[in-house]
Each structure stands twice: as C-alpha cells, then as structure tokens.
Design an enzyme around this catalytic site. Structure first.
Site, PDB file in Angstrom:
ATOM      1  N   GLN A 200       0.868  -1.175   0.000  1.00  0.00           N
ATOM      2  CA  GLN A 200       0.000   0.000   0.000  1.00  0.00           C
ATOM      3  C   GLN A 200       0.907   1.229   0.000  1.00  0.00           C
ATOM      4  O   GLN A 200       1.415   1.662   1.040  1.00  0.00           O
ATOM      5  CB  GLN A 200      -0.901  -0.025   1.228  1.00  0.00           C
ATOM      6  CG  GLN A 200      -1.729  -1.303   1.345  1.00  0.00           C
ATOM      7  CD  GLN A 200      -2.754  -1.437   0.231  1.00  0.00           C
ATOM      8  OE1 GLN A 200      -3.711  -0.656   0.142  1.00  0.00           O
ATOM      9  NE2 GLN A 200      -2.582  -2.439  -0.616  1.00  0.00           N
ATOM     10  N   ALA A 241     -11.844   2.428   4.111  1.00  0.00           N
ATOM     11  CA  ALA A 241     -10.856   1.572   3.458  1.00  0.00           C
ATOM     12  C   ALA A 241     -10.028   2.344   2.433  1.00  0.00           C
ATOM     13  O   ALA A 241     -10.264   3.530   2.168  1.00  0.00           O
ATOM     14  CB  ALA A 241     -11.558   0.390   2.802  1.00  0.00           C
ATOM     15  N   HIS A 242      -9.071   1.635   1.817  1.00  0.00           N
ATOM     16  CA  HIS A 242      -8.130   2.281   0.901  1.00  0.00           C
ATOM     17  C   HIS A 242      -8.827   2.798  -0.359  1.00  0.00           C
ATOM     18  O   HIS A 242      -9.784   2.224  -0.845  1.00  0.00           O
ATOM     19  CB  HIS A 242      -6.979   1.331   0.530  1.00  0.00           C
ATOM     20  CG  HIS A 242      -7.402   0.021  -0.045  1.00  0.00           C
ATOM     21  ND1 HIS A 242      -6.517  -0.991  -0.301  1.00  0.00           N
ATOM     22  CD2 HIS A 242      -8.606  -0.452  -0.424  1.00  0.00           C
ATOM     23  CE1 HIS A 242      -7.156  -2.020  -0.811  1.00  0.00           C
ATOM     24  NE2 HIS A 242      -8.424  -1.717  -0.896  1.00  0.00           N
ATOM     25  N   ASN A 243      -8.323   3.920  -0.842  1.00  0.00           N
ATOM     26  CA  ASN A 243      -8.768   4.571  -2.086  1.00  0.00           C
ATOM     27  C   ASN A 243     -10.170   5.169  -2.000  1.00  0.00           C
ATOM     28  O   ASN A 243     -10.713   5.603  -3.020  1.00  0.00           O
ATOM     29  CB  ASN A 243      -8.704   3.609  -3.279  1.00  0.00           C
ATOM     30  CG  ASN A 243      -7.355   2.942  -3.417  1.00  0.00           C
ATOM     31  OD1 ASN A 243      -6.324   3.590  -3.346  1.00  0.00           O
ATOM     32  ND2 ASN A 243      -7.364   1.624  -3.599  1.00  0.00           N
TER      33      ASN A 243
END
Length: 330
Positions: A200, A241-243
């Site tokens: 990440q 969460a990511h993005n």
C-alpha cells in the site's frame, strides 16, 4: 466564567425579552435548568419545561410565543438549535487555553519543523521531515510518522497515530485513538491458496475543517490517496478503506464501514452502522438510514435510502408492510 444575555444576543443577532444583564456560567438541558445556567428550546415537545425551568437565560425561536409567563430571560433567535451550536463555539473559545511548548519526554526529530505556538505533550513522537502548522496541539502519546504534514490550529488528542507521508489540513480535530494511514486491506490470492500482501504505497489526505472520531481508522491508498474532503465529520469507530473518497461536508455516524475505492458524494448524511460495498459511486446529498447496506451505485442526488439491500425510503416502507402482512398470515 460568566456570559450575559446581552453578549449572547449580540453574538447571535437575537432579541432579548427580560434582563439583558442576566448571566449564565454553564449550559444545561431545559428539563434540568438551574439558576446560573443557559438552556434552549427548539422542539415544541419540550415546551412544558419552559414554564418551570429555573435557568437564567433560555434561547427560543423568534416564531415561538410562550403561552404562560417565563421566569428566565429569553433570547429570541431565528433558529435556536443552530444558535446553541454557535454559542457553544463561543463558550469553548472563551474557555480555551492553548498550551505551548514541548514536553521533556516528547521526541521531535531534528529535521521536523514546528510552527509558532505548537504544543507537543509528554511521550508524543514526531518523525523526520514532518511539518506541523502554527497553533496545533499534539496531546500525549500521539505518534506522527516520517514526512507527515499537519496544518494550522489542529488538535490531535491522546493516542492518535498518523502514519508516514499522510497530510492533514488546517483546523482539523482527531480524537483519541484515531489511526490515519494504516495499510489498506489488499491481498492477492496465490496458487497454493495463501494470500500475498499488495504493498500500500499511497497516503491519506484530510482537507481543512474535518473532524475524525475516536478509534476511527482511515486506510492509506494502494496508490495515490484516500481522500477526506473539506468539512467532513466522521463519528467514532468508523472504518474507511483504501482509495475511498468522501465528499466535502458529508457526515457519517458511528460504526459505519466503507469498502475500498467507494466514492461518496458531497453533503451526504450517513447513519450509524451503514455498510458500503466496494467500488461504488454515491451521489451528492444522499441520506442513508442506520444499518442500511449499499451494494449498488446511487446515481440520483438527494435520495433517502434505508434497509439491506438499501432501497428508496418509500419503496422500503411499502415492502416492509408486505413483509409484516405475510408474517402475520403464517
């Protein structure tokens, strides 16, 4: 610290009915108001307390006319509910005593840069090449990793963790235990059934005037940035969460979960324990009721949704009526 009805009226643009020199030193609910306190009445359901309340000052709407005599000094405003929020800001500002300086037990890397009036509490850690804007308050046991940028007049309460490279704007508040920039949940299945971690490599960006609740976690992106736009307010115990992108002035209540790469629009209102599947696009001004589950895009602005899977509010209530009717027949 005391504040008079005259000062309150001037700050809120209100009208005084009663003694302009009446003073209050604290705020109380209207059902428990005592001499020396300030209360407000915004919901007609609580009107009966107005006539027995012993508070010194009470905020009410200009459109409201008491049916009985009121002993307190009244300050009449356009919107009592909004006015009390503005007044609490004023009281907090009057009480606030910003700390300055660096505790002996704090660790600040030699290459970090701190603006004027920054406070760094005991056992706080600030990593290399980080930048902290003027007036920011860093409470005890806060961790700020390498290359972090934090703007002016922010507050990071005890135990906040900000991982490497993340960016936080001006006037932000991060409550105790919030984690900014932990790895996104990215794993690729392999031929032998195990999972390989996907690095990440991105960051988290939080724009100006945001508030992040206690123990809320915002994951760094796989690439680029997880983005929290200006004015977003996140409650406690939320997972981002990511993005993910959360549009400006959106508010999200506790225990909500937003899966990776979902984009939530501006000025949305999200209830507690709402769940979002990944890669969704949610239109501006969407309203989502508590415990709803969103599995598909919301393309039309201003929709009110409820249930799992989430449906437009009226459609859900019609379906619920069918469920109840069929349940009684069995």
């Amino acid at each position: 610290m005391e504040i008079s009805a005259k000062v309150i009226a001037e700050h809120l643009g209100g009208e005084i009915v009663g003694d302009p020199e009446a003073k209050a030193s604290s705020v109380a609910r209207i059902e428990s108001g005592k001499p020396g306190t300030l209360c407000f009445l915004a919901n007609p359901k609580y009107e009966h307390y107005l006539y027995t309340c012993k508070a010194s000052i009470i905020l009410i709407n200009k459109s409201f006319e008491p049916k009985e005599q009121v002993s307190a000094t009244l300050v009449k405003v356009d919107n009592a509910y909004e006015a009390v929020a503005s007044l609490l800001d004023l009281l907090n500002a009057m009480k606030a005593e910003k700390r300055h300086g660096r505790a002996f037990s704090a660790h600040v890397a030699w290459s970090a840069r701190l603006g004027r009036g920054v406070y760094v509490g005991p056992l706080a850690y600030i990593g290399r090449r980080s930048r902290i804007g003027k007036g920011t308050q860093i409470y005890p046991q806060v961790y700020i990793g390498e290359g972090v940028t934090i703007g002016e007049n922010c507050i990071l309460y005890p135990g906040v963790k900000v991982y490497k490279g993340c960016k936080i704007g001006d006037n932000c508040i991060l409550h105790a235990g919030a984690v900014i920039g932990s790895d996104g949940f990215g794993f690729a299945p392999t031929a032998d059934g195990s999972y390989k971690k996907i690095p990440q490599t991105g960051i988290v960006t939080i724009e100006n005037d945001c508030e992040i609740g206690a123990n809320t976690v915002i994951d760094r992106s796989t690439m680029g940035t997880t983005l929290i736009e200006k004015g977003v307010k996140l409650d406690n115990l939320i997972q981002v969460a990511h993005n993910v992108v959360i549009g400006s002035n959106t508010v999200i209540a506790a225990q909500a979960g937003i899966a990776g790469s979902t984009k939530i629009g501006r000025s949305c209102m999200i209830g507690g324990q709402v769940g979002f599947a990944g890669h969704l696009h949610i239109a501006d001004r969407t309203m989502v009721g508590a415990q709803a589950g969103l599995m598909t895009d919301v393309k039309e602005e201003g929709k009110a949704l409820i249930g799992t899977p989430a449906l437009e509010h009226r459609e859900f209530m019609r379906a619920y009526a069918v469920f109840r009717r069929n349940g009684r027949k069995q």
